[in-house]
Design an enzyme around this catalytic site. Structure first.
Site, PDB file in Angstrom:
ATOM      1  CG  HIS A 159       8.304   8.686 -11.547  1.00 55.38           C
ATOM      2  ND1 HIS A 159       8.352   8.139 -10.279  1.00 55.38           N
ATOM      3  CD2 HIS A 159       8.561   7.669 -12.406  1.00 55.38           C
ATOM      4  CE1 HIS A 159       8.627   6.842 -10.370  1.00 55.38           C
ATOM      5  NE2 HIS A 159       8.771   6.531 -11.650  1.00 55.38           N
ATOM      6  CB  CYS A 166      -0.935   0.029   1.220  1.00 58.36           C
ATOM      7  SG  CYS A 166      -1.763  -1.543   1.573  1.00 58.36           S
ATOM      8  CB  CYS A 190      -0.951   3.835  -3.841  1.00 60.37           C
ATOM      9  SG  CYS A 190      -0.997   3.243  -5.536  1.00 60.37           S
ATOM     10  CG  HIS A 191      -2.843   4.540   0.043  1.00 63.57           C
ATOM     11  ND1 HIS A 191      -3.932   5.284  -0.325  1.00 63.57           N
ATOM     12  CD2 HIS A 191      -3.069   3.285  -0.426  1.00 63.57           C
ATOM     13  CE1 HIS A 191      -4.801   4.506  -0.968  1.00 63.57           C
ATOM     14  NE2 HIS A 191      -4.288   3.296  -1.062  1.00 63.57           N
TER      15      HIS A 191
END
Length: 579
Positions: free
Chosen positions: A362, A82, A85-86
């Site tokens: 990125h 997770c 993403c979070h």
């Protein structure tokens, strides 16, 4: 609880409020366009090595109870599944924030459904996909209602304790002591083995396998072409001396708990003097001695987000490049959307110029002149262009969905002159951006042409100054026919469309591995293109080499030691920013 028609939920793209007191929270969640399967694969696979750190339970009195053992298991799953993403601190990044002011109001039953079935906004269906059991889904629903644990910081004390200089500079050779053609040597990431393979570009033989950190993200060369720096996702840097009789590790350091980027000083007079590494956790960068990796200066990237001016505690450091015009490193802070120009001329009085760009920064590379740095703000669907001579933002260019260029591709467009290209994770397009503000002013810093390739899920695009081919991979495309092949355009006739080459088939691998084709990379001469055929660590992988002129199979490298080969970095091309 009434039965929910999840098929209808996904089809309409609406988020259904459950009758469990979660309406208030759901009102805060914006409906998003459904992410493509390739985007989900990319994000869900971005496991965080931070999970290896010891974290302590930080219970919220309003949260459901958890034992210490359950909490530790939940933390491990979170960092593996997770955090990409979070965020480590659950503040949100590509995924939504999972802070307790939102999760506790949602309640365990709602969160279990959300985790198990996913959402139209791009949340993977962890339960129905088989990734998590029902018990683990319940565990995670309770875990994210606890206060997020804060991993330990990693400062000078920890870095110095991890520093190992196995061969001091005084004991290293004064000249090259081997017969290797270093310019045509490839550094190949063996992702799940925690190694790199040095492969001779002419003989196609493995010269040496070297132990490194886990999942090496990039290899970078010193300006002199002597030292190879590799950094793993576990934030371990290995310094490899290519002049030794057998190229060997001569120093290593762990600069944090998770990382992606390393670079070296290239400005005249500072060649090989400094190296820099940026970390995902802690959110910071460190400048080191180039020949020993001894840390000299550490700087945090925590700060305010571009636009909203909200404080972000976890701006991860993404791509770093070295300027050819000034003694500077260009450092990208992903979550804040800021590009930091770090002048290393005086480390005591460090000068940092902050350039506002866009979230979430990125990867990227230089234009053909080496003056302009083009970097993807991938969640914003933009490319930020930085003038490294003037240290200012030249443009923000709207492109396709979730650009992921690697270092991009520079070539001369038959109509629009010099361009730099990016492919995309979220759609099948390729955006060509004009890069010549002098002779092609009207085309500079805008998309002059959009091509359609074979699908979304692209990670890398590549060409070479001596080539007329433009190669686009699609390793994360959900269709095997796309993920196991490569698309190639003729730069002289882009309107003709692309040809598909069956690289996975050419590898002639008999087992049922994924055979994802990833990262085209040229040899020094620019007449061969190397592709990784990437399968799981218990499956057969390979490297496939294609003749660039004829587009025909030239060679296949198979070896039991080639475990999950992904990135390939030709020494000459990496040293001189040829892409």
């Amino acid at each position: 609880m009434e039965k929910i028609n999840f098929a209808a939920w996904r089809k309409t793209g609406l988020i259904i409020a459950l009758t469990l007191g979660v309406t208030a929270v759901m009102a805060q969640v914006k409906t998003q366009e459904q992410r493509s399967p390739s985007e989900k694969s990319y994000q869900a696979g971005d496991a965080s090595p931070v999970g290896a750190a010891i974290v302590h339970q930080n219970a919220n009195p309003k949260a459901p109870p958890m034992t210490e053992a359950e909490f530790q298991k939940g933390a491990n799953i979170y960092f593996q599944r997770c955090a990409g993403c979070h965020g480590v601190l659950r503040k949100g990044a590509t995924g939504k924030p999972l802070t307790t002011d939102k999760t506790i109001v949602s309640g365990t039953e709602y969160l279990k459904v959300f985790i198990k079935y996913g959402s139209p906004g791009g949340m993977p269906n962890w339960g129905t996909s088989g990734e998590l059991t029902d018990d683990e889904v319940d565990l995670m629903a309770r875990y994210i209602q606890q206060e997020p644990p804060t991993p330990p910081e990693w400062g000078m004390k920890e870095m110095m304790a991890s520093l190992k200089v196995s061969v001091p500079p005084s004991q290293r050779p004064k000249k090259k002591m081997n017969n290797l053609d270093l310019g045509n040597l490839f550094s190949v990431t063996l992702r799940d083995a925690g190694e790199i393979a040095l492969i001779d570009g002419k003989t196609k033989k493995i010269v040496k396998i070297l132990k490194t950190g886990y999942a090496v993200h990039i290899s970078r060369m010193s300006q002199s072409g002597r030292y190879l720096y590799v950094i793993g996702r576990d934030a371990r840097i290995n310094l490899i001396d290519l002049w030794m009789e057998e190229p060997s590790n001569v120093a290593e350091i762990k600069v944090g708990l998770e990382a992606r980027s390393v670079e070296t000083s290239k400005f005249k007079g500072f060649e090989d003097k400094y190296a820099i590494a940026g970390t995902y956790w802690p959110p910071q960068f460190v400048i080191m001695e180039g020949d020993t990796l001894k840390p000299l200066r550490i700087e945090s990237t925590r700060g305010m987000v571009v636009g909203t001016q909200e404080y972000h505690p976890e701006p991860r450091v993404a791509a770093i490049v070295s300027s050819h015009y000034n003694p500077e490193f260009i450092v990208n802070a992903k979550e804040t959307g800021k590009i930091l120009v770090v002048n290393y001329k005086d480390l005591t009085n460090l000068k940092i110029t902050s350039i506002n760009a866009a979230q979430f920064l990125h990867d990227g590379g230089m234009d053909s002149t080496g003056r302009y740095f083009l970097v993807a703000a991938n969640a914003s669907n933009k490319i930020a262009v930085v003038d490294t001579k003037e240290d200012k933002l030249a443009a923000l260019v709207d492109v396709g969905k979730v650009p992921h260029p690697g270092r991009g591709a520079n070539f001369i467009h038959p109509k629009f002159g010099p361009v730099w290209a990016t492919s995309h994770l979220g759609d099948e397009t390729v955006s060509l951006i004009g890069t010549d503000p002098k002779k092609h002013k009207d085309q500079a810093w805008r998309v002059v042409q959009t091509l359609k390739a074979q699908g979304g899920g692209s990670l890398f695009i590549k060409t070479h100054p001596k080539s007329t081919n433009l190669w686009i991979d699609t390793p994360l495309n959900p269709e095997a026919a796309n993920s196991q092949s490569i698309a190639v355009f003729d730069i002289r006739n882009l309107d003709k469309g692309y040809e598909v080459l069956p690289i996975g088939e050419w590898a002639d691998i008999k087992d049922d591995g994924a055979k994802r084709i990833v990262q085209p990379e040229y040899n020094m001469a620019g007449d061969e293109v190397w592709f990784s055929v990437w399968s799981a660590k218990d499956k057969v992988s390979a490297l496939v080499i294609v003749d660039d002129k004829t587009r025909k199979l030239k060679a296949v490298i198979k070896d039991p030691r080639l475990i999950t080969p992904t990135g390939k970095f030709n020494i000459n091309n990496t040293q001189h920013d040829v892409y």
